[in-house]
Design a protein around this motif. Structure first.
Motif, short mmCIF file in Angstrom:
data_model
loop_
_atom_site.label_atom_id
_atom_site.label_comp_id
_atom_site.label_asym_id
_atom_site.label_seq_id
_atom_site.Cartn_x
_atom_site.Cartn_y
_atom_site.Cartn_z
N VAL A 44 -0.93 -5.67 -5.76
CA VAL A 44 -0.60 -4.59 -6.68
C VAL A 44 -0.10 -3.36 -5.92
O VAL A 44 0.87 -2.70 -6.35
N LEU A 45 -0.73 -3.04 -4.79
CA LEU A 45 -0.27 -1.91 -3.99
C LEU A 45 1.15 -2.15 -3.47
O LEU A 45 1.98 -1.23 -3.45
N GLN A 46 1.43 -3.37 -3.06
CA GLN A 46 2.78 -3.69 -2.59
C GLN A 46 3.80 -3.59 -3.72
O GLN A 46 4.94 -3.17 -3.51
N GLU A 47 3.38 -3.93 -4.94
CA GLU A 47 4.28 -3.83 -6.09
C GLU A 47 4.68 -2.38 -6.39
O GLU A 47 5.78 -2.12 -6.88
N ILE A 48 3.78 -1.44 -6.07
CA ILE A 48 4.11 -0.03 -6.32
C ILE A 48 4.72 0.62 -5.07
O ILE A 48 4.88 1.84 -5.01
N GLY A 49 5.04 -0.21 -4.08
CA GLY A 49 5.81 0.27 -2.93
C GLY A 49 5.03 0.64 -1.69
O GLY A 49 5.60 1.20 -0.75
N ILE A 50 3.74 0.34 -1.64
CA ILE A 50 2.95 0.68 -0.46
C ILE A 50 3.24 -0.31 0.66
O ILE A 50 3.19 -1.53 0.46
N LYS A 51 3.52 0.22 1.84
CA LYS A 51 3.81 -0.63 2.99
C LYS A 51 3.09 -0.09 4.22
O LYS A 51 2.39 0.93 4.16
N GLU A 52 3.27 -0.78 5.34
CA GLU A 52 2.60 -0.40 6.58
C GLU A 52 2.89 1.06 6.95
O GLU A 52 4.02 1.53 6.81
N LYS A 53 1.84 1.77 7.36
CA LYS A 53 1.86 3.16 7.83
C LYS A 53 1.97 4.19 6.69
O LYS A 53 1.91 5.39 6.96
N ASP A 54 2.11 3.73 5.45
CA ASP A 54 2.09 4.68 4.33
C ASP A 54 0.69 5.25 4.16
O ASP A 54 -0.31 4.53 4.30
N ALA A 55 0.60 6.53 3.83
CA ALA A 55 -0.68 7.16 3.55
C ALA A 55 -0.97 7.03 2.06
O ALA A 55 -0.11 7.32 1.22
N VAL A 56 -2.19 6.58 1.73
CA VAL A 56 -2.59 6.37 0.34
C VAL A 56 -3.86 7.18 0.07
O VAL A 56 -4.89 6.95 0.70
N GLY A 77 -1.86 -2.41 6.27
CA GLY A 77 -1.56 -1.56 7.41
C GLY A 77 -1.30 -0.13 6.97
O GLY A 77 -0.79 0.69 7.75
N ALA A 78 -1.63 0.17 5.70
CA ALA A 78 -1.50 1.54 5.19
C ALA A 78 -2.68 2.37 5.67
O ALA A 78 -3.69 1.84 6.12
N VAL A 79 -2.54 3.68 5.57
CA VAL A 79 -3.58 4.61 6.02
C VAL A 79 -4.38 5.08 4.80
O VAL A 79 -3.83 5.71 3.90
N PHE A 80 -5.66 4.76 4.78
CA PHE A 80 -6.55 5.07 3.66
C PHE A 80 -7.07 6.49 3.80
O PHE A 80 -7.58 6.87 4.86
N ILE A 81 -6.96 7.29 2.73
CA ILE A 81 -7.44 8.67 2.75
C ILE A 81 -8.33 8.90 1.53
O ILE A 81 -7.84 9.01 0.40
N PRO A 82 -9.65 8.93 1.72
CA PRO A 82 -10.55 9.13 0.58
C PRO A 82 -10.55 10.57 0.10
O PRO A 82 -10.51 11.51 0.90
N LEU A 83 -10.62 10.71 -1.22
CA LEU A 83 -10.70 12.03 -1.85
C LEU A 83 -12.02 12.15 -2.60
O LEU A 83 -12.49 11.18 -3.20
N GLU A 84 -12.61 13.33 -2.57
CA GLU A 84 -13.80 13.56 -3.38
C GLU A 84 -13.45 13.43 -4.86
O GLU A 84 -12.33 13.71 -5.27
N CYS A 103 1.31 7.88 -2.28
CA CYS A 103 0.84 8.02 -3.66
C CYS A 103 -0.61 8.48 -3.70
O CYS A 103 -1.31 8.45 -2.68
N VAL A 104 -1.04 8.90 -4.88
CA VAL A 104 -2.44 9.22 -5.16
C VAL A 104 -2.92 8.23 -6.21
O VAL A 104 -2.30 8.07 -7.26
N ILE A 105 -4.04 7.56 -5.93
CA ILE A 105 -4.66 6.64 -6.88
C ILE A 105 -5.97 7.29 -7.33
O ILE A 105 -6.84 7.57 -6.51
N ALA A 106 -6.10 7.54 -8.63
CA ALA A 106 -7.26 8.29 -9.09
C ALA A 106 -7.52 8.07 -10.58
O ALA A 106 -6.63 7.65 -11.33
#
Length: 382
Positions: A44-56, A77-84, A103-106
């Motif tokens: 699903v992430l790849q379908e929305i355009g997430i690829k290696e080294k992308d920050a999510v 290989g994307a970079v995971f960034i947790p948000l409160e 992108c922001v997933i929330a």
């Protein structure tokens, strides 16, 4: 030896597929189910355009799906960034711009260029094939963890897969986890402490049970009973709250708790004493560390408790005592110096700030402002 937490999950999915991996108030996942869910999230992430080294950027929900998206980012290989949870619009936009996120997933709606509804994403995941592909090592950067900014300007701390594995081992060996460990984590996964406790259990092949705090005390004990919880991960604040509102319940379950680990803030002697009284036969760990260097020192204060002692260095950590010029020195109670620590669990650095990084991290040694010493038995004091 696993090179990432995602790879460890897939390894356990093959070796112990039916073993509980992660549970929350809505659903429990075995290791096989967790590996499948992560692979569904990858598609699903790849379908929305997430690829290696992308920050999510992913909003913390304190549910298993948050960890599933984390694992999916690792596999891509994307970079995971947790948000409160429910972070302010201004803060999310600031992190979004600073990290040049894809992108922001929330669950909370944010006005950013590329926003993805978590609800929509989870529905799409359910429609994906129930299989998984073998993990392939890609981008060495695993995640960026942002400090809260309570003690200064918020900083993005860049963490590698190698560091996550080393930190997880420090917790795994420091707490003496077993394959039968089931650890309850009411700590927010948007912060390093709770997230790393999850990593340690996933590396170990044990189980983690997620809960959003301890205010709902009936649910707290229900989860302990339902999943056979035998370990707790707490902050001093949560420990004090539990002692205030649920002391009798804690006494009831004290014999089934193998260990409690406590971190994130100073643990005072009064709280230590109360915990030792209720849990006389449990291992009671106080971890010393930071987001930059993970949990680097551990003390079982139910077995050994000297004033100022933070215990012994963790599995992958080594401590040095240095003077103001960062020269290694002999230390004692009468002649303390500054604590410094080295090991593979170190951050890569502060995002976009090499100058700040060089002030604390030099030749893979992290220098602190904590005054301390090491005694003849190798115990570290602050």
């Amino acid at each position: 030896m696993y090179s990432s937490i995602a790879q460890a999950v897939q390894g356990h999915a093959q070796q112990i597929p039916d073993h509980l991996a992660v549970a929350d108030v809505e659903r429990a996942y075995t290791y096989e189910e967790l590996a499948v869910a992560a692979s569904q999230a990858v598609k699903v992430l790849q379908e929305i355009g997430i690829k290696e080294k992308d920050a999510v950027l992913v909003e913390c929900t304190q549910k298993a799906t948050f960890l599933i998206l984390d694992l999916a980012c690792e596999q891509i290989g994307a970079v995971f960034i947790p948000l409160e949870r429910k972070m302010t619009e201004a803060r999310v936009c600031s992190i979004y711009e600073e990290t040049e996120a894809k992108c922001v997933i929330a669950e909370t709606v944010y006005e950013v260029a590329h926003f993805c509804s978590l609800t929509d994403l989870l529905e799409k995941m359910e429609m994906q094939p129930h299989t998984w592909e073998a993990y392939e090592e890609k981008n060495p950067v695993a995640e960026i963890l942002f400090t809260t900014g309570t003690t200064g300007q918020p900083k993005g701390i860049v963490i590698s897969h190698q560091a996550n594995i080393a930190i997880a081992e420090n917790i795994q060996y420091g707490t003496q986890m077993t394959g039968q460990t089931v650890e309850l984590v009411p700590m927010p996964l948007s912060h390093s402490h709770g997230l790393r406790t999850c990593y340690a259990n996933l590396l170990n092949g044990s189980a983690v049970v997620l809960l959003d705090g301890v205010i709902n005390i009936a649910l707290f004990f229900e989860m302990i009973e339902k999943f056979g919880v035998n370990a707790l991960d707490l902050s001093p604040t949560l420990a004090k709250l539990l002692l205030k509102i649920a002391r009798r319940g804690l006494v009831k379950y004290s014999q089934v708790i193998d260990y409690i680990e406590i971190g994130t803030a100073f643990l005072d002697d009064e709280l230590k004493g109360k915990l030792k009284e209720i849990f006389p036969s449990s291992r009671l760990y106080n971890f010393y560390g930071s987001t930059e260097a993970g949990r680097s020192c551990v003390l079982d204060f139910n077995q050994m408790d000297f004033t100022g002692c933070i215990g012994y260095p963790s599995k992958n950590a080594a401590f040095l005592i240095v003077d103001d010029e960062h020269h290694v020195m002999q230390s004692s109670k009468e002649n303390p110096g500054l604590l410094a620590v080295r090991g593979p669990m170190m951050m890569d650095g502060y995002l976009g700030n090499e100058e700040l990084t060089r002030t604390v991290l030099i030749d893979d040694v992290l220098y602190t402002n904590d005054l301390g010493y090491i005694d003849a038995e190798g115990r570290v004091y602050v």
